[in-house]
Design a protein around this motif. Structure first.
Motif, PDB file in Angstrom:
ATOM      1  N   VAL A 121       0.600  -1.078   0.131  1.00 49.48           N
ATOM      2  CA  VAL A 121      -0.118  -0.184  -0.029  1.00 49.48           C
ATOM      3  C   VAL A 121       1.267   1.478  -0.315  1.00 49.48           C
ATOM      4  N   THR A 122       0.190   2.691  -1.177  1.00 49.18           N
ATOM      5  CA  THR A 122       1.229   3.639  -0.599  1.00 49.18           C
ATOM      6  C   THR A 122      -0.617   4.988   0.140  1.00 49.18           C
ATOM      7  N   ILE A 123       0.451   5.432   0.936  1.00 49.74           N
ATOM      8  CA  ILE A 123      -0.260   6.147   1.376  1.00 49.74           C
ATOM      9  C   ILE A 123      -0.430   7.839   1.339  1.00 49.74           C
ATOM     10  N   ASP A 124      -0.778   8.567   1.035  1.00 54.35           N
ATOM     11  CA  ASP A 124      -1.112   9.886   0.370  1.00 54.35           C
ATOM     12  C   ASP A 124      -1.594  10.684   1.515  1.00 54.35           C
ATOM     13  N   ILE A 125      -1.359  11.181   1.809  1.00 59.74           N
ATOM     14  CA  ILE A 125      -1.852  12.772   2.769  1.00 59.74           C
ATOM     15  C   ILE A 125      -1.096  13.740   2.195  1.00 59.74           C
ATOM     16  N   ILE A 126      -1.931  14.715   2.486  1.00 61.49           N
ATOM     17  CA  ILE A 126      -2.331  16.417   2.437  1.00 61.49           C
ATOM     18  C   ILE A 126      -2.542  16.799   3.377  1.00 61.49           C
ATOM     19  N   HIS A 127      -1.397  17.537   4.285  1.00 64.13           N
ATOM     20  CA  HIS A 127      -2.475  18.719   5.460  1.00 64.13           C
ATOM     21  C   HIS A 127      -2.272  20.379   4.992  1.00 64.13           C
ATOM     22  N   LYS A 128      -2.549  20.967   5.352  1.00 62.43           N
ATOM     23  CA  LYS A 128      -2.512  22.551   5.204  1.00 62.43           C
ATOM     24  C   LYS A 128      -2.257  23.220   6.678  1.00 62.43           C
ATOM     25  N   VAL A 129      -0.882  23.548   7.185  1.00 65.24           N
ATOM     26  CA  VAL A 129      -0.821  23.482   7.757  1.00 65.24           C
ATOM     27  C   VAL A 129      -0.724  25.278   8.920  1.00 65.24           C
ATOM     28  N   LYS A 130      -0.997  25.738   9.739  1.00 66.25           N
ATOM     29  CA  LYS A 130      -1.384  26.631  10.285  1.00 66.25           C
ATOM     30  C   LYS A 130       0.116  27.336   9.980  1.00 66.25           C
ATOM     31  N   PRO A 131      -0.390  29.126   9.006  1.00 68.22           N
ATOM     32  CA  PRO A 131       0.462  29.434   8.791  1.00 68.22           C
ATOM     33  C   PRO A 131       1.459  30.360  10.099  1.00 68.22           C
ATOM     34  N   GLY A 132       2.486  29.793   9.949  1.00 67.63           N
ATOM     35  CA  GLY A 132       3.446  30.831  11.505  1.00 67.63           C
ATOM     36  C   GLY A 132       3.731  28.795  12.158  1.00 67.63           C
ATOM     37  N   LYS A 161      -2.117  17.367  14.958  1.00 67.53           N
ATOM     38  CA  LYS A 161      -2.965  18.280  14.608  1.00 67.53           C
ATOM     39  C   LYS A 161      -2.777  19.692  14.949  1.00 67.53           C
ATOM     40  N   ARG A 162      -2.678  19.470  15.900  1.00 65.13           N
ATOM     41  CA  ARG A 162      -2.199  20.898  16.592  1.00 65.13           C
ATOM     42  C   ARG A 162      -1.468  21.965  15.790  1.00 65.13           C
ATOM     43  N   PHE A 163      -1.185  21.625  14.873  1.00 70.93           N
ATOM     44  CA  PHE A 163      -0.086  22.880  13.993  1.00 70.93           C
ATOM     45  C   PHE A 163      -1.368  22.917  12.314  1.00 70.93           C
ATOM     46  N   THR A 164      -2.249  21.698  12.103  1.00 66.88           N
ATOM     47  CA  THR A 164      -2.837  21.369  11.330  1.00 66.88           C
ATOM     48  C   THR A 164      -4.304  22.127  10.677  1.00 66.88           C
ATOM     49  N   ILE A 165      -4.979  23.003   9.826  1.00 66.56           N
ATOM     50  CA  ILE A 165      -5.809  22.543   9.975  1.00 66.56           C
ATOM     51  C   ILE A 165      -6.763  21.658   9.134  1.00 66.56           C
ATOM     52  N   GLY A 166      -7.777  22.255   9.953  1.00 67.10           N
ATOM     53  CA  GLY A 166      -8.473  20.953   9.410  1.00 67.10           C
ATOM     54  C   GLY A 166      -8.123  18.636   9.527  1.00 67.10           C
ATOM     55  N   GLU A 167      -8.889  17.858   9.601  1.00 66.07           N
ATOM     56  CA  GLU A 167      -8.800  16.874   9.643  1.00 66.07           C
ATOM     57  C   GLU A 167      -7.349  16.430   7.860  1.00 66.07           C
ATOM     58  N   GLY A 168      -7.495  17.365   6.942  1.00 64.36           N
ATOM     59  CA  GLY A 168      -6.697  16.760   5.752  1.00 64.36           C
ATOM     60  C   GLY A 168      -7.406  15.530   4.700  1.00 64.36           C
ATOM     61  N   LYS A 169      -6.080  15.142   3.332  1.00 64.29           N
ATOM     62  CA  LYS A 169      -7.202  14.617   2.985  1.00 64.29           C
ATOM     63  C   LYS A 169      -5.637  13.277   2.465  1.00 64.29           C
ATOM     64  N   LEU A 170      -7.020  11.986   2.954  1.00 63.68           N
ATOM     65  CA  LEU A 170      -5.931  10.621   2.586  1.00 63.68           C
ATOM     66  C   LEU A 170      -6.011   9.762   1.535  1.00 63.68           C
ATOM     67  N   GLN A 171      -4.997   9.170   0.696  1.00 62.97           N
ATOM     68  CA  GLN A 171      -5.553   8.797  -0.177  1.00 62.97           C
ATOM     69  C   GLN A 171      -4.806   7.133   0.395  1.00 62.97           C
ATOM     70  N   VAL A 172      -5.127   6.011  -0.296  1.00 65.52           N
ATOM     71  CA  VAL A 172      -4.678   4.743   0.274  1.00 65.52           C
ATOM     72  C   VAL A 172      -4.566   3.555  -1.418  1.00 65.52           C
ATOM     73  N   ILE A 173      -3.512   3.762  -1.962  1.00 62.00           N
ATOM     74  CA  ILE A 173      -3.069   2.814  -3.073  1.00 62.00           C
ATOM     75  C   ILE A 173      -2.906   1.320  -2.730  1.00 62.00           C
ATOM     76  N   SER A 174      -3.643   0.493  -3.323  1.00 63.03           N
ATOM     77  CA  SER A 174      -2.634  -0.562  -3.079  1.00 63.03           C
ATOM     78  C   SER A 174      -2.679  -1.168  -4.876  1.00 63.03           C
ATOM     79  N   GLY A 175      -1.993  -2.302  -4.496  1.00 62.27           N
ATOM     80  CA  GLY A 175      -2.250  -3.071  -6.165  1.00 62.27           C
ATOM     81  C   GLY A 175      -0.904  -2.579  -7.410  1.00 62.27           C
ATOM     82  N   LEU A 176      -0.830  -3.590  -8.434  1.00 60.87           N
ATOM     83  CA  LEU A 176      -0.301  -2.694  -9.674  1.00 60.87           C
ATOM     84  C   LEU A 176      -0.477  -1.288  -9.552  1.00 60.87           C
ATOM     85  N   GLU A 177      -0.635  -0.119  -8.980  1.00 64.11           N
ATOM     86  CA  GLU A 177      -0.247   1.401  -9.305  1.00 64.11           C
ATOM     87  C   GLU A 177       0.114   1.354  -8.609  1.00 64.11           C
ATOM     88  N   THR A 178       0.601   0.817  -6.944  1.00 62.78           N
ATOM     89  CA  THR A 178       1.547   1.292  -5.991  1.00 62.78           C
ATOM     90  C   THR A 178       3.057   0.551  -6.596  1.00 62.78           C
TER      91      THR A 178
END
Length: 190
Positions: free
Chosen positions: A10-21, A88-105
């Motif tokens: 599996v490949t895990i792809d996470i996007i987080h937006k960090v609070k400014p500063g 989590k104290r330094f991020t905005i929202g939950e973020g985006k998560l994607q799990v990829i498995s199989g040949l596409e990894t």
């Protein structure tokens, strides 16, 4: 023992937006998270991507595990839970998560298009290295083991299944980790 299709890489792809500063504090905790993940069985590597836009504080974290079961052990670990809560104290929202498995990894990091996959020539070189070794070993082994007992088309089918399985579950995840510095340079940005 789990069947490969029930316990895929599996490949895990996470996007987080960090609070400014808060970027420096987030990066310290992110380093702790990556170091902790590396100590878990089956971890195949991590990459962190940042935007070139200085006004954006978006981070993309990509990591790989050889099996879904090993990922689940990491995800359920107390150390991960503590570190994620700190982050989590330094991020905005939950973020985006994607799990990829199989040949596409083999090479794909995300279907969302934010990360540029390696150039095709690099994918061809890495895949060709693996295939070259396998094509010179597996057919000879199969012929030695079953060559006289099964028709040639069945032996070819067996070779194909063995090579595809090895490429997907063992060889490509490890080669991708070994050559990550070349496939996904740390200087890559999206």
């Amino acid at each position: 023992m789990n069947l490969p299709d029930r316990d895929p890489p599996v490949t895990i792809d996470i996007i987080h937006k960090v609070k400014p500063g808060s970027e420096d504090a987030f990066e310290l905790i992110l380093t702790d998270i990556i170091n902790a993940a590396e100590s878990y069985e089956g971890h195949l590597g991590s990459n962190v991507f940042r935007t070139l836009d200085r006004n954006s504080s978006e981070y993309r974290i990509v990591y790989k595990f050889d099996h879904l079961s090993n990922l689940r052990q990491w995800e359920n670990s107390d150390v991960r839970k503590v570190l994620v809560e700190k982050a989590k104290r330094f991020t905005i929202g939950e973020g985006k998560l994607q799990v990829i498995s199989g040949l596409e990894t083999w090479f794909t990091l995300s279907s969302q298009g934010a990360i540029i996959p390696p150039p095709r020539y690099k994918m061809v070189i890495i895949s060709s290295l693996a295939i070259y070794v396998l094509i010179n070993l597996i057919p000879n082994l199969v012929v030695m083991l079953v060559g006289e007992f099964v028709p040639k088309f069945l032996a070819t089918l067996l070779v194909t299944l063995i090579m595809s399985s090895l490429m997907t579950y063992i060889i490509m995840p490890r080669l991708t980790k070994l050559f990550a510095w070349w496939l996904y340079p740390k200087t890559s940005n999206y």
